[in-house]
Design a protein around this motif. Structure first.
Motif, PDB file in Angstrom:
ATOM      1  N   VAL A  98      16.885  75.245  26.486  1.00  0.00           N
ATOM      2  CA  VAL A  98      16.479  76.679  26.176  1.00  0.00           C
ATOM      3  C   VAL A  98      17.566  77.500  26.257  1.00  0.00           C
ATOM      4  N   TYR A  99      18.601  77.159  26.924  1.00  0.00           N
ATOM      5  CA  TYR A  99      19.799  78.101  27.308  1.00  0.00           C
ATOM      6  C   TYR A  99      20.701  78.038  26.103  1.00  0.00           C
ATOM      7  N   LEU A 154      16.518  81.035  41.275  1.00  0.00           N
ATOM      8  CA  LEU A 154      17.375  81.879  40.501  1.00  0.00           C
ATOM      9  C   LEU A 154      17.082  83.340  40.013  1.00  0.00           C
ATOM     10  N   SER A 155      17.668  84.258  40.309  1.00  0.00           N
ATOM     11  CA  SER A 155      17.741  85.504  39.806  1.00  0.00           C
ATOM     12  C   SER A 155      18.283  85.701  38.221  1.00  0.00           C
ATOM     13  N   LYS A 156      19.399  85.146  38.312  1.00  0.00           N
ATOM     14  CA  LYS A 156      20.189  85.085  37.042  1.00  0.00           C
ATOM     15  C   LYS A 156      19.826  83.891  36.341  1.00  0.00           C
ATOM     16  N   GLY A 157      19.798  83.966  34.950  1.00  0.00           N
ATOM     17  CA  GLY A 157      19.497  83.065  34.131  1.00  0.00           C
ATOM     18  C   GLY A 157      17.894  82.741  34.110  1.00  0.00           C
ATOM     19  N   TYR A 158      17.352  84.032  34.605  1.00  0.00           N
ATOM     20  CA  TYR A 158      15.900  84.005  34.577  1.00  0.00           C
ATOM     21  C   TYR A 158      15.186  83.467  33.324  1.00  0.00           C
ATOM     22  N   LEU A 159      15.352  84.099  32.169  1.00  0.00           N
ATOM     23  CA  LEU A 159      14.691  83.747  30.967  1.00  0.00           C
ATOM     24  C   LEU A 159      14.814  82.275  30.493  1.00  0.00           C
ATOM     25  N   PHE A 160      15.727  81.462  30.960  1.00  0.00           N
ATOM     26  CA  PHE A 160      15.753  79.978  30.643  1.00  0.00           C
ATOM     27  C   PHE A 160      14.949  79.216  31.586  1.00  0.00           C
ATOM     28  N   HIS A 161      14.941  79.583  32.867  1.00  0.00           N
ATOM     29  CA  HIS A 161      14.132  78.756  33.845  1.00  0.00           C
ATOM     30  C   HIS A 161      12.732  79.384  33.709  1.00  0.00           C
ATOM     31  N   HIS A 162      12.567  80.582  33.403  1.00  0.00           N
ATOM     32  CA  HIS A 162      10.822  80.940  33.158  1.00  0.00           C
ATOM     33  C   HIS A 162      10.535  80.191  32.187  1.00  0.00           C
ATOM     34  N   SER A 163      11.061  79.978  31.123  1.00  0.00           N
ATOM     35  CA  SER A 163      10.275  79.500  29.726  1.00  0.00           C
ATOM     36  C   SER A 163       9.892  77.954  30.306  1.00  0.00           C
ATOM     37  N   VAL A 164      10.705  77.382  30.887  1.00  0.00           N
ATOM     38  CA  VAL A 164      10.427  75.683  31.348  1.00  0.00           C
ATOM     39  C   VAL A 164       9.320  75.911  32.357  1.00  0.00           C
ATOM     40  N   ASN A 165       9.170  76.940  33.257  1.00  0.00           N
ATOM     41  CA  ASN A 165       8.107  77.101  34.209  1.00  0.00           C
ATOM     42  C   ASN A 165       6.833  77.519  33.287  1.00  0.00           C
ATOM     43  N   VAL A 166       6.836  78.286  32.342  1.00  0.00           N
ATOM     44  CA  VAL A 166       5.711  78.759  31.697  1.00  0.00           C
ATOM     45  C   VAL A 166       5.067  77.556  30.823  1.00  0.00           C
ATOM     46  N   VAL A 172       5.364  73.380  22.755  1.00  0.00           N
ATOM     47  CA  VAL A 172       6.632  73.940  22.137  1.00  0.00           C
ATOM     48  C   VAL A 172       6.321  75.438  21.855  1.00  0.00           C
ATOM     49  N   GLY A 173       5.314  75.842  21.775  1.00  0.00           N
ATOM     50  CA  GLY A 173       5.162  77.239  21.821  1.00  0.00           C
ATOM     51  C   GLY A 173       5.236  78.059  23.100  1.00  0.00           C
ATOM     52  N   ALA A 174       4.964  77.308  24.374  1.00  0.00           N
ATOM     53  CA  ALA A 174       5.416  77.868  25.509  1.00  0.00           C
ATOM     54  C   ALA A 174       6.823  77.861  25.962  1.00  0.00           C
ATOM     55  N   LEU A 175       7.531  76.768  25.344  1.00  0.00           N
ATOM     56  CA  LEU A 175       9.073  76.685  25.776  1.00  0.00           C
ATOM     57  C   LEU A 175       9.544  77.941  24.794  1.00  0.00           C
ATOM     58  N   LEU A 176       9.215  78.218  23.523  1.00  0.00           N
ATOM     59  CA  LEU A 176       9.851  79.123  22.787  1.00  0.00           C
ATOM     60  C   LEU A 176       9.202  80.483  22.903  1.00  0.00           C
ATOM     61  N   PHE A 177       8.192  80.720  23.464  1.00  0.00           N
ATOM     62  CA  PHE A 177       7.379  81.997  23.304  1.00  0.00           C
ATOM     63  C   PHE A 177       8.170  83.259  23.347  1.00  0.00           C
ATOM     64  N   ASP A 227       4.185  83.157  36.501  1.00  0.00           N
ATOM     65  CA  ASP A 227       5.644  82.919  36.874  1.00  0.00           C
ATOM     66  C   ASP A 227       6.480  84.262  37.048  1.00  0.00           C
ATOM     67  N   ALA A 228       6.402  85.071  36.186  1.00  0.00           N
ATOM     68  CA  ALA A 228       7.015  86.462  36.542  1.00  0.00           C
ATOM     69  C   ALA A 228       6.906  86.955  37.930  1.00  0.00           C
ATOM     70  N   LEU A 229       5.449  86.905  38.176  1.00  0.00           N
ATOM     71  CA  LEU A 229       5.185  87.838  39.443  1.00  0.00           C
ATOM     72  C   LEU A 229       5.858  86.964  40.898  1.00  0.00           C
ATOM     73  N   ILE A 230       5.696  85.478  40.807  1.00  0.00           N
ATOM     74  CA  ILE A 230       6.298  84.790  41.775  1.00  0.00           C
ATOM     75  C   ILE A 230       7.791  84.601  41.951  1.00  0.00           C
TER      76      ILE A 230
END
Length: 361
Positions: free
Chosen positions: A78-79, A130-142, A165-170, A256-259
């Motif tokens: 994702v990164y 992690l607070s930095k790199g949130y976008l990449f880890h967040h996609s995997v959590n979603v 696939v849609g969730a990883l790339l949403f 995942d954004a909330l937690i």
């Protein structure tokens, strides 16, 4: 192990779990004795929480649905995709020669293998610190949450792959808009909000042009901000006009954004986030999907530190899907905050007069 905020970590503490950075690379291994330099490094890298092993909790194990190796691989992919698209001149010249869909299908197959071999599908996401790199880890959590919901709904392998696939790339459309609005702290102006909303269409247009990415997957990018009552964007769709994949991904995205720790607000505990979702049923989200999700979310993740109504401090040592609000806890401090020489466990399924007041930082 016990989950600990970085502000409460001290030199000499032993790391209870591997720490991974923005690109999915390992920063520190489990078992490392932390020094002042290591703690400073973790702060610089944006690490908010870590697991610490101590004499009272060394046998408590916070397990993850996705193995560290698979998670590392997914975050790295994702990164590479997201940062490559931000640098459009570098990436868009190559994207037509790549099979992005097949690459992400293979990644989600690995994630799916992890999920399908679990004895329990309870969702523990407190290992994202992690607070930095949130976008990449967040996609995997979603994608992890979406996979659990898809399995619970009885999806076929083909449907699970499209959903995954849609969730990883949403959120891939975020790479196609200026960074300032989505990095801004505080409220957006009307113009900035309009720019932000463009990421849904831009993500959809990008995904629908890729080989082996279905239109169903692409709709996760287009519709994940639509809301059940029509209050979302970009097209103010209601109820079943929102594709089911997008309804699942939208819910997973918000949870995942909330937690997660963010620059502009404090994080919610899993219980607080679950309560928010429960209260938004058939308003913001499909209540049938919420009910299914709540069966699989650990509102008190293992290794979390909690305050009991007795005034004692305890660490969650075991959780049960049938009794999410009544885990087994290990009491480690008395009501005066003094550490116990002999911690003891209490099963809140049978000790009904003892309840959890709140999750501690």
């Amino acid at each position: 192990m016990r989950r600990t905020h970085i502000s409460q970590v001290h030199p000499g503490d032993v790391l209870g779990s591997d720490i991974y950075g923005v690109k999915g690379t390992r920063l520190l291994r489990r078992g490392v004795k932390l020094t002042s330099s290591y703690i400073s490094l973790l702060r610089i890298k944006g690490v908010q929480y870590v697991y610490i092993d101590d004499r009272h909790t060394h046998d408590i194990e916070a397990t993850s649905l996705i193995s560290p190796t698979v998670r590392q691989m997914a975050v790295k992919k994702v990164y590479e995709t997201m940062t490559g698209l931000i640098d459009k001149k570098l990436f868009l010249t190559k994207i037509s020669s790549r099979d992005l869909g097949l690459e992400y299908q293979n990644i989600f197959k690995e994630m799916l293998d992890c999920l399908l071999t679990q004895d329990s599908l309870l969702i523990h996401l407190s290992d994202l610190f992690l607070s930095k790199g949130y976008l990449f880890h967040h996609s995997v959590n979603v994608a992890t949450i979406a996979g659990v919901i898809g399995i619970a709904k009885g999806y076929s392998t083909e449907k699970l792959l499209d959903l995954g696939v849609g969730a990883l790339l949403f959120d891939i459309g975020m790479t196609q808009i200026p960074a300032e609005p989505w990095r801004k702290r505080g409220n957006l102006t009307e113009a900035e909000r309009a720019i932000m909303e463009e990421h849904c269409f831009k993500g959809f247009q990008l995904l629908r042009r890729q080989r082996n990415i279905s239109l169903f997957s692409a709709h996760c990018a287009l519709q994940h901000h639509e809301r059940y009552d029509g209050s979302g964007y970009p097209r103010r769709l209601k109820k079943d006009r929102i594709h089911e994949f997008a309804r699942i991904v939208g819910l997973a995205d918000v949870y995942d954004a909330l937690i997660s720790s963010r620059n502009h607000r404090k994080r919610y505990s899993p219980q607080e986030a679950a309560e928010y979702l429960a209260a938004s049923g058939d308003l913001l989200f499909d209540y049938d999907i919420i009910k299914l999700f709540l069966k699989y979310v650990a509102v008190y993740p293992v290794a979390s530190t909690v305050l009991l109504n007795t005034g004692e401090t305890a660490v969650i040592s075991n959780v049960f899907s049938d009794f999410p609000l009544h885990p087994v806890v290990r009491v480690i401090k008395n009501p005066r905050g003094e550490e116990l020489q002999r911690p003891y466990e209490m099963d809140l399924r049978t000790q009904m007069s003892t309840t959890i007041v709140k999750v501690l930082p």
